[in-house]
Each structure stands twice: as C-alpha cells, then as structure tokens.
Write an enzyme that holds these catalytic residues in place. Structure first.
Site, short mmCIF file in Angstrom:
data_model
loop_
_atom_site.label_atom_id
_atom_site.label_comp_id
_atom_site.label_asym_id
_atom_site.label_seq_id
_atom_site.Cartn_x
_atom_site.Cartn_y
_atom_site.Cartn_z
N ASP A 125 -6.22 -4.22 -0.26
CA ASP A 125 -6.06 -4.03 1.18
C ASP A 125 -7.43 -4.10 1.85
O ASP A 125 -7.76 -3.30 2.73
CB ASP A 125 -5.35 -2.72 1.52
CG ASP A 125 -4.87 -2.67 2.98
OD1 ASP A 125 -5.02 -3.69 3.69
OD2 ASP A 125 -4.37 -1.61 3.40
N HIS A 158 0.81 -1.24 0.00
CA HIS A 158 0.00 0.00 0.00
C HIS A 158 0.84 1.28 0.00
O HIS A 158 0.77 2.09 0.94
CB HIS A 158 -0.99 0.00 1.16
CG HIS A 158 -0.47 -0.49 2.49
ND1 HIS A 158 0.69 -0.03 3.08
CD2 HIS A 158 -0.97 -1.40 3.36
CE1 HIS A 158 0.87 -0.62 4.24
NE2 HIS A 158 -0.12 -1.48 4.42
#
Length: 440
Positions: free
Chosen positions: A319, A246
């Site tokens: 995510d 991320h």
C-alpha cells in the site's frame, strides 16, 4: 541477457521446490534448474551445455534465497498527475531496489485511471522508463466518484488487471453488485477498499483509549468489517471474485475466514504496517503513522498475524503511498494518510520469518506466488521453465537500519525510520536483466 545463478536456495511454491540449486536464465525466460555437470565456469562467465554459442553471467547466491520475482499488488505511483510525490520512474526504481519485479498500480491518479488512455500511458511509460513491470488497476466508477461504472471492458482490454476505487469505498451496494457482475466474465477481481463512511467519517485514528488520550476522533474497526461483510455477501450472490485490500481488523479476518470456508471467492491482503505496528505508534501525533485504514489495537494486530500464519490472508502488499513533506509534516488532522512502504516490505516481512510466524515457502507465497495467481499475471510468480525471467535474490541474514533519507522513492514518510531489520533483497532480475541494486 544470459545469467546463471549458482549455489542459491531455490524456493518456488508453484513447483513445491526448495533446494540448493543452480538456476539458468536464457534471454528473457527461465531455462530451468541445471546440475553442476551441465556448466563450466570461466572467470565471471559460464559455458552451459546446449547453449555453447552463449556466455552466461555468473551470480553467486551462496547463502541466499532465489525466488520468483516479488509482486506488490497494491501500490500508488501517483503518475500521472501527482509526480511531485512519486512517478513511474522513481517508484519502479524503488521497487526494483527492494526486490519487486512487478507492481500493480492503483487508479487514484489525476486524471483517475477510468479510461484506457490512462491505462495505456502507465504501461507505455513503464516499458520505456521503468525498472519493473507495471500492471494498472483501473477504477470501478467514473472519476472514482461511486456513481456510474467506468468503461471496465475497455480498460481490461487495454491492460488493467483488476478494478478498484481504492482510496474511496464503493459506498453504493447496488453499484458494487453491478461491478461484481460486470467483471465476472472478464475474470478479474474487484479490489475492495472496505470502509463504511458513515462510521469512519471525520475520524483520524483507531477508536479507543489512545484516541481519547490524544483527543482525536476515532474510527471504529466496524467501519471496515461492516463493509467487508456486505461485500462478501455480494460476492457470494454473484459468484464473482472479491479481493479485500489492507485488512486491519480481527473481525474482518473472522469474516474472511468464514467466507473461505463457505467457498466464497474472496481473497485478501495485509500490509506490513498493520501487522508490525498498533495504534500506539500514533502517540506524539506522529503523522507518519497516519494511514487509512488506521493502525488498530494490539488485539487486531495479533489477529492479522494469526491470519497470515494460518493462510487466511493470501498476500502481503505495501500500500505504498508516498507524499511530500508538506503534506505529512503538518497538524495531524490536516496531514494525508499513507506510508511510503515499498522499500521496507521485504525486511518487515522477513521479520515474520525470523520470529517463526511463517516459513520460507509461505514468505514466497505471500509476496509472489499468490499475488500472481490472484491478479492472473501470466508467467509470473513461478520459476518453471519457460516463465518470464523475473527473479528476486534475497539475503535473509543481512542486518540493516531503515533510513528514510536513503529511500529511492520520493516519499520519505515512514514510521519505520531507525528500525533495525534483518534480511533484504540482494538482486532483482526483471525480464532477464538485472534491474535492482546488488548487496546494498
């Protein structure tokens, strides 16, 4: 199950393939691209030369893309231990309905996936009840406490495809170095949750003007980029494979771009929320926009988009972090970080295509080919003859509106509720069986 997908635009970067074709699936494997002269249609069935004893279900993919099954290489299915948020059944069903044939699952469960019994539980439950393939990612350290390495060899032997303490950074440089050295002969990546806690501690959103307006303590982007720099240096020294999860800051992107130019074995991913939204999404104290790493400045978002376009960023990952309403619909400082993201990945990623930031081939690389390569998922991310029959059919033109009340995931926490999108999965085929919804 035998399936003949006709009239679709078959896109497979692993073969440099992009053309209108017919794709044959025989039982659990890809049988290859076939010509119209090789089959005869009989109602909703087809007879194929060389397979005269078999009948094939016809799927008409006219106007749609036929691509290797999409792979989400970073998701939280919360099972075992937090099944009230999500479980392997609901999470994989949500993934399959959204075009994913494989999901790589982070270890912050209860108990933490730091021993092979948890890894084996995840794999076993997914095989028996799941709608997609599930590939566990095990913890770097015991209990993800950052003190002592987990039994990594046993975990990889049991089926773990990478190691990470995601949700928590590996604060000790010494332990991170040991982890990198340990996995080198195993051939798996260390997935880096890049966060320097001494910089991010007690912060709730990105440090900047928006945080000042809201009276919230901010997290500087250096909290991420400082750790990215440290771990790039360790990957260079050890020669081990590092994957940065991320990525949210433009400075982190610059560091990763430099590392790649220096042939350091580093890969990275971006999430749809980080390339679609900036810190202004938090205005009004919207806890659905509270994530870690936080939504950054518009300059950072543009840096992520540039890195997706130029190839610095290897993958797009959800995510996926589902939470209950009680954990999100509370005061901003007390709410948990995370977005229930698996059901919006394809639509938000296709937005990049429709805006001319990526082309069709790059879309498939980001969501299938590259995740399969990085995670070393054998016979995934390709439509080559003999590969696993994991296929996603995408309708790039269908218009739809994100409605969290229709999410299959237990998690309804999304900042994208009400957003109009163009393009989504039409069908998901896992191991030769239709697993996802059709045309929903």
């Amino acid at each position: 199950m035998n399936i003949l997908i006709i009239n679709g635009l078959v896109i497979d970067p692993s073969q440099e393939l992009e053309r209108q074709s017919h794709l044959l699936i025989h039982e659990k494997n890809i049988a290859g691209i076939i010509e119209p002269s090789a089959f005869t249609l009989k109602g909703d069935r087809a007879v194929v030369k060389g397979y005269e004893g078999d009948e094939f279900t016809i799927v008409d993919a006219n106007g749609k893309w036929v691509v290797p099954g999409l792979i989400d290489m970073h998701a939280h299915l919360r099972d075992p231990g937090y099944e009230y948020k999500e479980d392997i059944i609901s999470g994989t069903k949500a993934g399959a309905s959204s075009g994913f044939t494989s999901i790589c699952v982070m270890p912050n469960t209860k108990p933490v996936n730091d021993n092979k019994s948890v890894t084996m539980y995840m794999i076993s439950k997914a095989k028996e009840y799941g709608y997609t393939n599930v590939f566990p990612i095990c913890a770097v350290s015991k209990g993800s406490e950052g003190k002592e390495l987990a039994e990594i060899y046993d975990l990889v032997e049991a089926g773990a495809v990478a190691i990470s303490d995601d949700g928590k950074p590996v604060a000790s440089a010494s332990l991170m170095r040991k982890a990198l050295l340990y996995v080198k002969p195993l051939g798996v990546s260390v997935i880096d949750h890049a966060e320097e806690l001494s910089l991010s501690e007690a912060g709730y959103m990105n440090e900047g003007v928006e945080a000042v307006k809201l009276g919230l303590k901010g997290v500087p982007s250096s909290a991420e980029s400082t750790m990215v720099a440290r771990d790039i240096l360790l990957a260079d020294e050890t020669g081990s494979r590092l994957h940065v999860a991320h990525v949210s800051a433009s400075r982190s992107v610059e560091l990763i771009r430099w590392a790649k130019k220096m042939y350091i074995p580093v890969t990275c991913e971006a999430t749809p929320h980080h390339f679609t939204l900036n810190e202004s999404a938090v205005s009004g104290y919207d806890t659905n926009a509270k994530v870690n790493p936080p939504l950054r400045s518009e300059k950072d978002r543009q840096g992520i988009l540039e890195a997706i376009s130029d190839g610095t960023i290897d993958c797009i990952a959800s995510d996926h972090a589902p939470h209950s309403r009680d954990e999100k619909e509370i005061e901003f400082d007390k709410s948990l970080n995370g977005i229930s993201g698996i059901e919006t990945v394809v639509g938000l990623s296709l937005k990049l295509f429709h805006e001319g930031i990526i082309d069709k081939k790059r879309f498939v690389q980001l969501l299938s080919t590259n995740p399969a390569r990085i995670m070393k998922l054998k016979n995934k991310g390709t439509l080559v003859k003999g590969a696993d029959a994991d296929v996603t059919i995408i309708d790039p033109e269908i218009k739809w509106v994100v409605d969290r009340n229709r999410f299959i995931s237990k998690g309804k926490n999304t900042p994208f509720h009400g957003m109009k999108l163009k393009g989504r999965a039409f069908m998901t085929i896992v191991g030769g069986k239709i697993s996802g919804n059709i045309g929903a």
